[in-house]
Write a protein that holds these residues in place. Structure first.
Motif, mmCIF file in Angstrom:
data_model
loop_
_atom_site.group_PDB
_atom_site.id
_atom_site.type_symbol
_atom_site.label_atom_id
_atom_site.label_comp_id
_atom_site.label_asym_id
_atom_site.label_seq_id
_atom_site.Cartn_x
_atom_site.Cartn_y
_atom_site.Cartn_z
ATOM 1 N N ASP A 140 0.864 -1.242 -0.187
ATOM 2 C CA ASP A 140 0.194 -0.158 0.010
ATOM 3 C C ASP A 140 0.838 1.081 0.055
ATOM 4 O O ASP A 140 2.146 0.970 0.032
ATOM 5 N N PRO A 141 0.453 2.312 -0.057
ATOM 6 C CA PRO A 141 1.389 3.608 -0.307
ATOM 7 C C PRO A 141 2.342 3.650 0.891
ATOM 8 O O PRO A 141 3.968 4.010 0.273
ATOM 9 N N ILE A 142 2.273 3.404 1.983
ATOM 10 C CA ILE A 142 3.368 3.483 2.988
ATOM 11 C C ILE A 142 4.290 2.275 2.824
ATOM 12 O O ILE A 142 5.563 2.577 3.022
ATOM 13 N N SER A 143 3.729 1.130 2.460
ATOM 14 C CA SER A 143 4.944 0.142 2.511
ATOM 15 C C SER A 143 5.716 0.197 1.283
ATOM 16 O O SER A 143 6.891 0.092 1.171
ATOM 17 N N VAL A 144 5.087 0.748 0.019
ATOM 18 C CA VAL A 144 5.631 0.963 -1.240
ATOM 19 C C VAL A 144 6.994 2.157 -0.883
ATOM 20 O O VAL A 144 8.127 2.146 -1.224
ATOM 21 N N MET A 145 6.268 3.051 -0.107
ATOM 22 C CA MET A 145 7.246 4.144 0.272
ATOM 23 C C MET A 145 8.493 3.878 0.795
ATOM 24 O O MET A 145 9.877 4.152 0.641
ATOM 25 N N MET A 146 8.216 3.035 1.879
ATOM 26 C CA MET A 146 9.216 2.360 2.844
ATOM 27 C C MET A 146 10.279 1.402 1.907
ATOM 28 O O MET A 146 11.311 1.460 2.347
ATOM 29 N N LEU A 147 9.702 0.548 1.164
ATOM 30 C CA LEU A 147 10.732 -0.002 0.232
ATOM 31 C C LEU A 147 11.646 0.802 -0.437
ATOM 32 O O LEU A 147 12.674 0.588 -0.441
ATOM 33 N N VAL A 148 11.083 1.860 -0.951
ATOM 34 C CA VAL A 148 11.996 3.048 -1.734
ATOM 35 C C VAL A 148 12.906 3.366 -0.743
ATOM 36 O O VAL A 148 14.120 3.437 -0.878
ATOM 37 N N VAL A 149 12.530 3.881 0.680
ATOM 38 C CA VAL A 149 13.438 4.558 1.431
ATOM 39 C C VAL A 149 14.560 3.704 1.835
ATOM 40 O O VAL A 149 15.807 3.661 1.913
ATOM 41 N N ILE A 150 14.121 2.244 2.142
ATOM 42 C CA ILE A 150 14.943 1.357 2.669
ATOM 43 C C ILE A 150 15.880 1.084 1.753
ATOM 44 O O ILE A 150 17.357 0.906 1.738
ATOM 45 N N THR A 151 15.550 0.705 0.581
ATOM 46 C CA THR A 151 16.723 0.309 -0.603
ATOM 47 C C THR A 151 17.254 1.162 -0.979
ATOM 48 O O THR A 151 18.677 0.922 -1.011
ATOM 49 N N THR A 152 16.835 2.473 -0.917
ATOM 50 C CA THR A 152 17.868 3.543 -1.464
ATOM 51 C C THR A 152 18.961 3.800 -0.438
ATOM 52 O O THR A 152 20.000 3.476 -0.660
ATOM 53 N N VAL A 153 18.665 4.038 0.856
ATOM 54 C CA VAL A 153 19.770 4.211 1.896
ATOM 55 C C VAL A 153 20.488 2.993 2.098
ATOM 56 O O VAL A 153 21.824 3.019 1.919
ATOM 57 N N PHE B 92 20.130 -7.489 8.162
ATOM 58 C CA PHE B 92 19.371 -5.973 8.411
ATOM 59 C C PHE B 92 18.349 -5.619 7.551
ATOM 60 O O PHE B 92 17.158 -5.510 7.669
ATOM 61 N N THR B 93 18.640 -5.538 6.146
ATOM 62 C CA THR B 93 18.050 -5.111 5.119
ATOM 63 C C THR B 93 16.781 -5.901 4.801
ATOM 64 O O THR B 93 15.633 -5.526 4.553
ATOM 65 N N PHE B 94 17.182 -7.290 4.637
ATOM 66 C CA PHE B 94 15.987 -8.274 4.724
ATOM 67 C C PHE B 94 15.001 -8.041 5.821
ATOM 68 O O PHE B 94 13.872 -7.917 5.453
ATOM 69 N N SER B 95 15.368 -8.183 7.062
ATOM 70 C CA SER B 95 14.377 -8.180 8.144
ATOM 71 C C SER B 95 13.556 -6.636 8.145
ATOM 72 O O SER B 95 12.473 -6.633 8.117
ATOM 73 N N MET B 96 14.371 -5.485 7.528
ATOM 74 C CA MET B 96 13.556 -4.560 7.517
ATOM 75 C C MET B 96 12.560 -4.361 6.391
ATOM 76 O O MET B 96 11.275 -4.037 6.466
ATOM 77 N N ILE C 131 7.644 -10.507 14.214
ATOM 78 C CA ILE C 131 8.870 -11.325 13.926
ATOM 79 C C ILE C 131 10.022 -10.567 13.282
ATOM 80 O O ILE C 131 11.026 -10.748 13.783
ATOM 81 N N PHE C 132 9.399 -9.755 12.278
ATOM 82 C CA PHE C 132 10.665 -9.177 11.864
ATOM 83 C C PHE C 132 11.046 -8.101 12.436
ATOM 84 O O PHE C 132 12.493 -7.631 12.428
ATOM 85 N N TRP C 133 10.206 -7.622 13.293
ATOM 86 C CA TRP C 133 10.710 -6.533 14.162
ATOM 87 C C TRP C 133 11.709 -7.065 15.315
ATOM 88 O O TRP C 133 12.769 -6.093 15.416
ATOM 89 N N GLU C 134 11.617 -8.121 15.566
ATOM 90 C CA GLU C 134 12.788 -8.858 16.491
ATOM 91 C C GLU C 134 13.814 -9.013 15.666
ATOM 92 O O GLU C 134 14.910 -8.845 16.168
ATOM 93 N N LEU C 135 13.795 -9.530 14.506
ATOM 94 C CA LEU C 135 15.056 -9.843 13.566
ATOM 95 C C LEU C 135 15.955 -8.427 13.255
ATOM 96 O O LEU C 135 17.115 -8.207 13.449
ATOM 97 N N VAL C 136 14.937 -7.284 13.074
ATOM 98 C CA VAL C 136 15.607 -6.065 13.070
ATOM 99 C C VAL C 136 16.266 -5.553 14.125
ATOM 100 O O VAL C 136 17.589 -5.396 14.255
#
Lengths: 638, 105
Positions: free
Chosen positions: A91-104, A132-136, A150-155
């Motif tokens: 959804d909009p926020i998860s797609v935005m976060m995908l961009v943020v995370i992979t960019t940085v 880390f990137t995978f978990s995030m 689950i991923f929260w803890e992995l992070v």
């Protein structure tokens, strides 16, 4: 809608890279791991951009953006009703976060090729970065709150591993433990919140929880505990989890210490991605919080506001370049939380939500830039301390230029991205809560002041005695700086109001000049103050510090929060709770077990004399026994 | 069926042999004598097998075969035991059972 199945690759590529570099990293040259990780991350980055393009601009619907679940599997099937799923939610926020995370993450991978060159554990570093990137990524695309947990803890684990990367250094070990324990403590709240929420609603799925006008809360309204409704409890506990990850007051103490990790890690985890997980969580649960637990939303707003002010004040007095940035991160995270706290739902009312996500996006860019810039400086002068730096603008032109851009952006200078997002937050605050608006207004000035204090101290002023003449960092480090600088400048022109909104429906957002002009002015005022005090070295700052006396010392020591926590844990919890429990464990539980062991040993010592080794004794015993048995059988049978 | 001799006579003889064997096994110190005591025990059992076979199931042969097997096994056992005794003699220079207690505990 289909065609998004390939998004599974975005988190899977880093996972594969983690396994490959983690398992085989010892076998080949370290640089191979670095290059592999970077290439993998680059692929994820490109895929995310494609996803974002397709999602946001591919099929623009009149009624807003859809929530797409391209893939979902039942992961654990406990009972017919309790099923843990794993999947991808776009959804909009998860797609935005995908961009943020992979960019940085991509930028940090690239940058680390230069920054971490020659370090021991280079391959290990890349493996952890990939983990880390995978978990995030798994966290932001979670379809249900349990997957997120689950991923929260992995992070949290990968953050722990990366903060403690220099594990020979006691301070790094202490910092990693602190970060892990504090966030884990907060996660306890998160877990209890999840349990309550799923108990009252019977579902983990975000899609059901956040659907507008959903009826699953129907029965929950009547449940309450201590006079507060069950949903408010659940949401508040979940927010505590988010506050722990996002280092909100009073769980902020781990973030400044987390700067013991390598600088690229600080840029990736403790500035741009992991710490915004809490903000993301609140945004994800936003409809639930807003409609079902308005009290929690109030708390979120005030906690955010207080944290931003508190951290900004501390940032003014710090001398460690990374700690200044860490407190600045805290302050900006406070901004985002506050924006969510004052937001309404839908259309213009949802301005705060949009502003929060917008600021998250721009902040990720410019704060990653600041940290990477700081890394470049540290790389050149081999020190974290601002008093060891000065006059660096001559030696490091690219770092200087990009750092200046980042400072201007965070200070909210017009037409840079920070200006737009901060302005939206201030506007949202003004419409909903005048007190929080006032706080944020002051913080805007403080932000400009401490950032430019840092800037002037590092790049202007007199040269110091350096071990060797500082030099510009290699290209592999400056390219990410330049890329992020460009992103910081232009990210503000993204039409966020049309893309990421609380109800997924675009709205028009106009510049509110009544807010923008004063906020720019106070930003410029802050810059001017920094100019006066720190452009040239003078005795003025010290005089001021002396004049403020107690207040300055308190601020410099971060208001003694670490000491308070230490007092509470060491003196109270350790002495009055842990010690008795430890005594009980050692003497009662262990004593019982040890008693069983020693009794057995003693008894066997006594009876082992019977094993004389004399064959005829054994034979005699055997015959006597047989006779006795026979006789007794005869006696009983007759 | 042997005329004039009842089953009890045989059983008394075999019981006496059996307990002589047990007694010898327990009280004699010499390993060879102990081995001979074991042979006595086995032979008393053999007698029992034959006698019971003869008196209870005269038309069947299991008891005979069993005693033949026991004789065979006793021979094998005697050869193994004597081999062991020779080895013990080599290492201890005597064959008193009291001295064979290296493996205690």
């Amino acid at each position: 809608m289909t065609g998004f199945a390939y998004t599974i690759l975005i988190p899977l590529i880093p996972l594969v890279m983690f396994l490959v570099t983690g398992l085989l990293g010892m076998k080949w040259k370290p640089i191979v791991s670095g290059i592999l990780g970077t290439i993998g991350m680059g692929t994820s980055f490109v895929l995310s951009l494609i996803t974002a393009g397709k999602y946001f601009f591919g099929s623009h619907l009149a009624e807003g953006f859809q929530t797409i679940i391209p893939m979902e599997i039942s992961w654990l099937r406990f009972t017919e009703t309790l099923i843990i799923k794993m999947g991808i939610l776009l959804d909009p926020i998860s797609v935005m976060m995908l961009v943020v995370i992979t960019t940085v993450s991509f930028m940090v991978h690239l940058y680390s090729l230069g920054y971490m060159k020659g370090e021991t554990g280079f391959a290990r570093f890349y493996a952890f970065l990939s983990l880390f990137t995978f978990s995030m990524l798994g966290l932001v695309i979670a379809t249900n709150i349990f997957q997120m947990y689950i991923f929260w803890e992995l992070v949290g684990v990968s953050s722990f591993l990366l903060i403690g990367f220099y594990y020979q250094k006691p301070s790094a070990v202490a910092a990693s433990k602190k970060a892990f324990i504090v966030t884990r403590f907060a996660d306890l709240g998160f877990l209890i919140g999840i349990l309550i929420l799923s108990f009252v609603t019977g579902t983990f799925d975000f899609a059901q929880l956040t659907q507008p006008g959903t009826t699953i809360f129907g029965s929950a309204a009547s449940m309450s505990f201590l006079g507060i409704s069950a949903l408010t409890w659940a949401m508040t506990l979940i927010f505590i989890g988010g506050a722990g990850k996002s280092a909100m007051f009073p769980l902020h103490i781990w973030l400044p210490d987390a700067m013991e990790g390598p600088t690229p890690v600080s840029a990736l985890i403790h500035a741009a991605t992991m710490v915004v997980a809490g903000v993301f969580l609140v945004a994800r649960m936003f409809p639930v919080i807003h409609f079902q637990a308005p009290a929690t939303q109030e708390i979120i707003g005030y906690v955010g506001g207080f944290t931003s002010l508190f951290a900004a004040v501390i940032a003014i007095t710090q001398y460690d370049i990374k700690r200044v940035l860490a407190f600045s991160t805290l302050s900006q995270l406070g901004y985002m939380m506050l924006a969510l706290g004052v937001s309404g739902y839908g259309g213009e009312d949802g301005l705060g939500y949009m502003a929060s996500m917008f600021h998250l996006f721009t902040h990720a860019m410019f704060k990653a830039l600041l940290f990477l810039g700081a890394g470049s400086i540290i790389h050149a002068v081999h020190s974290n301390n601002m008093s060891d730096m000065g006059g660096l603008r001559k030696y490091m032109p690219i770092t200087h230029a990009t750092f200046l851009i980042a400072c201007l952006t965070i200070a909210g200078v017009p037409f840079l991205s920070g200006f737009f997002s901060k302005d939206e937050i201030l506007a949202a605050a003004l419409h909903h809560n005048k007190l929080l608006f006032a706080v944020e207004f002051i913080v805007a000035g403080l932000t400009a002041f401490y950032m430019f204090r840092l800037y002037f101290c590092v790049f202007w002023g007199k040269d110091r005695h350096y071990h060797h003449t500082p030099h510009e960092s290699p290209l592999v480090m400056t390219i990410p700086l330049m890329f992020l600088a460009v992103a910081s400048v232009f990210a503000g022109y993204l039409p966020f109001a049309e893309l990421v909104t609380s109800d997924k429906i675009a709205f028009e957002s106009q510049m509110d000049f009544a807010v923008a002009i004063p906020s720019v002015l106070i930003g410029l005022f802050g810059i001017a103050m920094a100019w006066l005090l720190y452009k040239k070295e003078s005795a003025l700052p010290e005089k001021l510090a002396l004049k403020w006396g107690v207040l300055y010392t308190a601020t410099f020591n971060k208001f003694y929060f670490d000491e308070i926590y230490l007092f509470v844990t060491r003196k109270i919890i350790f002495n009055y709770i842990s010690r008795p429990i430890a005594w009980f464990d050692r003497h009662i539980i262990d004593g019982f077990m040890v008693g069983i062991g020693t009794t057995t040993e003693k008894v066997s010592y006594r009876i082992k004399g019977m094993q004389s080794g004399q064959l005829q004794q054994y034979a005699f015993m055997f015959v006597a026994g047989t006779l006795a048995l026979t006789l007794s059988m005869l006696y009983f049978l007759m | 069926m042997i005329e004039g001799i009842g089953i009890e006579h045989f059983l008394v003889v075999s019981t006496l042999m059996f307990f002589t064997g047990i007694c010898g096994f327990i009280i004699r110190r010499n390993l060879i004598t102990m081995l001979m005591s074991i042979e006595l025990i086995l032979n008393s059992v053999n007698i029992n097998f034959l006698v019971f076979n003869r008196y209870l199931y005269p038309d069947q042969m299991q008891g005979h075969f069993f005693s033949l097997f026991i004789v065979g096994i006793a021979a094998a056992e005697a050869s193994v035991a004597i081999a062991l005794i020779i080895n013990i003699y080599r290492s201890l220079q005597n064959i008193d059972v009291e001295n064979v207690n290296e493996m205690k505990y």
